[in-house]
Design an enzyme around this catalytic site. Structure first.
Site: not given
Ligand SMILES: NC(=O)c1ccc[n+]([C@@H]2O[C@H](COP(=O)([O-])OP(=O)(O)OC[C@H]3O[C@@H](n4cnc5c(N)ncnc54)[C@H](OP(=O)(O)O)[C@@H]3O)[C@@H](O)[C@H]2O)c1
Length: 294
Positions: A11, A63-65, A104, A128, A132
């Protein structure tokens, strides 16, 4: 030497932490896992993984994002963002490990007219956000001490799919774009958040066992709309494309989005001396790296 697990290695945040760790000499032993090694959708898989693996710190970046898809995949989103987090917290407690978990801004309903502080009332308006928030609450129940929960917002990076990369692609393909201008927040460059997490990990006040579990807010500094963000991205990339501001009503999505998710960062900066750079500085670094890959 600490043994540190980072989940979500594929991610945005997981990759950003990995890049920093790989480019710096480490006194700690980092282990990066993706769903291949540790599938958070499977309770037995989680149990089995930790039977043979013991850590001092678990950093949960997985996370499930998929915010819109979560409206349909409620059970899966809840499993990964809530139930698996409950299991991770229980395992961290049993292993006497510390836990850093990412949450989040979407735990808020976005109706406030001032930046949110950590103790403000939560009221998520989509699946979502609800899953969270359930993850945050279960950590606080299972691990009243030794966990850090960091709420962040609008995460982008040079990795994966995100708003910045979408704007760079669409901007090149089209002469005109329409972007929502009535949702206000602060973007977060995943590299900045990764640095903040690694700073916290090495702080003496974090490493002390028995410290109370706390929630912190972290994003880049600044207050913008998605519309303003898209204009800056296209300008930095020298892409000639006009952008029209539109309202949320004009851009309906399966999941509702909160209108204002600005967050105060004074708690995290006061406790761990973690500073957040201005959003414009950070987006220019990311666009420079992303342009190389276009
Ligand atoms: N993106 C945003 O705008 C945002 C905003 C606020 C908070 N956050 C939080 O910040 C954190 C990091 O987000 P990010 O942007 O880095 O998210 P991301 O790029 O979507 O990465 C999430 C990772 O979680 C993995 N994942 C999903 N299902 C899984 C499972 N069943 N088992 C193991 N791994 C699994 C995914 O694996 P795959 O690569 O294999 O799919 C992906 O690599 C998360 O907690 C998210 O909720 C994100």
């Amino acid at each position: 030497m600490m043994r540190i697990l980072v989940t979500g290695k594929n991610g945005q945040l997981g990759k950003s932490i990995h890049k920093i760790v790989a480019n710096n000499e480490q006194t700690d032993d980092f282990v990066f896992v993706g769903r291949e090694e540790l599938d958070l959708s499977n309770e037995n898989n989680i149990t089995r993984y930790f039977e043979n693996n013991v850590f001092d710190i678990i950093i949960n970046c997985a996370a499930y994002t998929a915010v819109d898809k979560a409206e349909e995949e409620v059970v899966l989103a809840n499993q990964i963002n809530h139930l698996a987090v409950s299991q991770l917290a229980q395992i961290a407690k049993n292993q006497q490990a510390k836990l850093i978990h990412i949450s989040t801004d979407y735990v808020f309903d976005g109706e406030s007219d001032k930046p949110y502080i950590e103790t403000d009332e939560t009221n998520p308006i989509n699946v979502y956000g609800r899953t969270k928030l359930a993850g945050e609450k279960v950590i606080q129940e299972v691990m009243p001490t030794d966990a850090v929960i960091i709420r962040t917002s609008w995460v982008y990076s040079e990795y994966g799919n995100n708003f910045v990369k979408t704007m760079l692609r669409l901007g090149k393909e089209r002469g005109e774009l329409s972007v929502v201008s009535d949702q206000i927040g602060s973007p977060t460059y995943a590299t900045d958040l990764a640095k903040a997490i690694l700073t916290i990990v090495h702080k003496k006040n974090y490493q002390d066992k028995g410290s109370l579990t706390e929630i912190y807010h972290y994003s880049n500094e600044g207050e913008i709309s998605w519309y303003e963000f898209s204009k800056e991205i296209l300008e930095l990339a020298d892409i000639q494309c006009s952008v029209n501001p539109i309202t949320t009503e004009q851009y309906p999505t399966p999941a509702k989005r909160p209108k204002n998710t600005l967050m105060h960062k004074k708690k995290i900066s006061g406790e761990f001396s973690v500073s957040a750079s201005d959003w414009k500085n950070s987006i220019s670094k990311c666009v420079a790296l992303s342009k190389l890959k276009l």
